[in-house]
Write a protein that holds these residues in place. Structure first.
Motif, PDB file in Angstrom:
ATOM      1  N   ASP A 114      51.475  72.314  13.232  1.00 31.45           N
ATOM      2  CA  ASP A 114      51.603  71.144  12.478  1.00 31.45           C
ATOM      3  C   ASP A 114      50.953  69.992  12.516  1.00 31.45           C
ATOM      4  O   ASP A 114      50.206  69.314  11.428  1.00 31.45           O
ATOM      5  N   LYS A 115      50.622  69.418  13.971  1.00 29.65           N
ATOM      6  CA  LYS A 115      50.015  68.255  14.132  1.00 29.65           C
ATOM      7  C   LYS A 115      48.661  68.379  14.565  1.00 29.65           C
ATOM      8  O   LYS A 115      47.834  67.356  14.563  1.00 29.65           O
ATOM      9  N   VAL A 116      48.403  69.536  15.299  1.00 19.71           N
ATOM     10  CA  VAL A 116      47.061  69.675  15.941  1.00 19.71           C
ATOM     11  C   VAL A 116      46.049  70.630  15.022  1.00 19.71           C
ATOM     12  O   VAL A 116      45.052  70.203  14.629  1.00 19.71           O
ATOM     13  N   SER A 118      46.359  71.542  12.246  1.00 17.35           N
ATOM     14  CA  SER A 118      46.334  71.051  10.837  1.00 17.35           C
ATOM     15  C   SER A 118      45.116  70.192  10.641  1.00 17.35           C
ATOM     16  O   SER A 118      44.328  70.198   9.624  1.00 17.35           O
ATOM     17  N   GLN A 119      44.612  69.331  11.621  1.00 16.64           N
ATOM     18  CA  GLN A 119      43.539  68.611  11.709  1.00 16.64           C
ATOM     19  C   GLN A 119      42.154  69.290  11.626  1.00 16.64           C
ATOM     20  O   GLN A 119      41.193  69.039  11.136  1.00 16.64           O
ATOM     21  N   TRP A 120      42.497  70.745  12.083  1.00 19.65           N
ATOM     22  CA  TRP A 120      41.116  71.590  11.808  1.00 19.65           C
ATOM     23  C   TRP A 120      41.365  72.369  10.707  1.00 19.65           C
ATOM     24  O   TRP A 120      40.464  73.199  10.679  1.00 19.65           O
ATOM     25  N   GLY A 121      42.144  72.243   9.945  1.00 17.99           N
ATOM     26  CA  GLY A 121      42.318  72.789   8.400  1.00 17.99           C
ATOM     27  C   GLY A 121      42.935  74.113   8.546  1.00 17.99           C
ATOM     28  O   GLY A 121      42.826  74.874   7.498  1.00 17.99           O
ATOM     29  N   GLN A 123      46.216  76.188   7.881  1.00 15.16           N
ATOM     30  CA  GLN A 123      47.562  75.802   7.060  1.00 15.16           C
ATOM     31  C   GLN A 123      48.591  76.778   7.533  1.00 15.16           C
ATOM     32  O   GLN A 123      48.399  77.788   8.371  1.00 15.16           O
TER      33      GLN A 123
END
Length: 383
Positions: A114-116, A118-121, A123
């Motif tokens: 959810d936090k790491v 997700s920054q890489w796209g 889902q």
């Protein structure tokens, strides 16, 4: 050890990947405390080792043993369970891909996704994995991984591995099973159709609360190559002493898991009788919603118990603070008994999300002490 797959679990735990040292005859795998290896000419590797981030004989012994215990062809050891989790997801996902996760996943796994990631796209969709129809509905065309815990942490829900393996296969996704709570002794997901098994070897595999580690096991050679590339390229590898300690723990895994399960059953019985306990979560209970599936795919039901108490969060916190044999601490799976409040401790990262755990929940990791002493300790804390 030849034909390790034909031997019983305890035999594999003691011998797989652990032949006597050919130089000295040592019956225990040596701790190869070296960073590099002499080569016989450029590229002339002795035993295939060149640099200990890439490979180390002590680590190789651990990896071979873990693969044998899970019935897989390939094993990879990591510096932590989260290192293994990160490697697995980054090996199988790319930006824009989708992962199905449990709606009561371990807090560290949820935080990573959810936090790491997700920054890489990447889902994700949390879903009740005990409901196959809900899993099918959650799968998308870009789903690459169905991530499973069974039993889950900390609510001890059960997922049917064989059913989820078929759902993932139909969707063109991979099924990864975090087998930490069960250990390889109680459950073997690859035999049920999973593509990858993950362990925080810190827990039951190591078993003595003295070493951090993680592992990935698979029979998919292409996946293993991807794991190996990131293991070397990102470098989240265990040192030789960590590998050696984990191997030492593995040797007693069968006898420990039997004792953990024996004790957990006695503690569960005592909690069910206590008037201040409002609910007991343990897959060994006949009225547990996942009991039939757990009985089908597990040897026994393990050493993890969660329960709720009357009086809400403050009462749960008081219970956690009043035990004397159950140590208030995070982690699980060691020979000593531990107690924790998931909402404030291991699962704090899920606060405010769909994965937030009940405030009145207490989680136990039941150790291998005398069961009567453990029961008395909990009764005193609940009084």
């Amino acid at each position: 050890m030849t034909d390790s797959g034909r031997h019983g679990f305890a035999t594999r735990a003691i011998h797989a990947g652990q032949d006597p040292d050919p130089t000295t005859g040592s019956v225990i795998v040596p701790i190869h405390a070296t960073s590099t290896y002499a080569q016989d000419g450029v590229g002339g590797l002795r035993g295939g080792f060149e640099y200990s981030r890439t490979g180390n004989p002590t680590r190789t012994a651990l990896e071979e043993c873990l693969a044998a215990l899970e019935g897989g062809r390939h094993g990879r050891a990591f510096a932590s369970g989260m290192g293994a989790t990160d490697t697995a997801l980054r090996a199988m996902c790319r930006p824009g891909d989708h992962v199905v996760i449990p709606n009561d996943a371990y807090g560290g796994t949820f935080r990573l996704i959810d936090k790491v990631l997700s920054q890489w796209g990447v889902q994700h969709t949390p879903v009740a994995l005990s409901d196959p129809d809900a899993v099918r509905a959650a799968v998308r065309p870009n789903t690459r991984v169905v991530w499973v815990e069974t039993p889950t942490n900390p609510l001890l829900n059960i997922a049917d591995i064989a059913v989820l393996a078929e759902i993932a296969r139909t969707a063109g996704a991979k099924l990864v099973v975090d087998n930490t709570f069960a250990s390889p002794y109680l459950q073997n997901p690859l035999e049920l159709g999973a593509d990858v098994v993950l362990h925080s070897t810190t827990k039951y595999v190591g078993g003595h609360s003295d070493v951090i580690g993680g592992a990935l096991v698979t029979s998919d050679t292409e996946l293993d190559a991807a794991f190996g590339f990131l293991q070397n390229g990102a470098g989240a590898v265990p040192g030789p002493f960590d590998a050696w300690l984990t191997l030492r723990g593995i040797k007693t895994l069968e006898v420990r898991m039997e004792k953990h399960s024996d004790n957990a059953e006695k503690v569960t019985e005592a909690l069910l009788r206590h008037p201040r306990v409002t609910r007991v979560l343990y897959p060994g209970l006949p009225d547990h919603p996942g009991h039939e599936v757990a009985a089908k795919q597990m040897r026994r039901f393990g050493g993890m118990i969660s329960f709720t108490v009357e009086g809400g969060e403050e009462a749960a916190l008081r219970v956690c603070s009043r035990t004397r044999l159950f140590t208030l601490a995070e982690s699980l799976g060691g020979v000593e008994s531990l107690i924790e409040h998931p909402g404030r401790m291991t699962h704090a990262s899920t606060a405010g999300s769909l994965l937030q755990v009940p405030a009145d929940l207490v989680r136990l990791s039941v150790g291998i002490e005398s069961a009567d002493d453990l029961v008395a300790d909990l009764q005193s804390a609940l009084a």
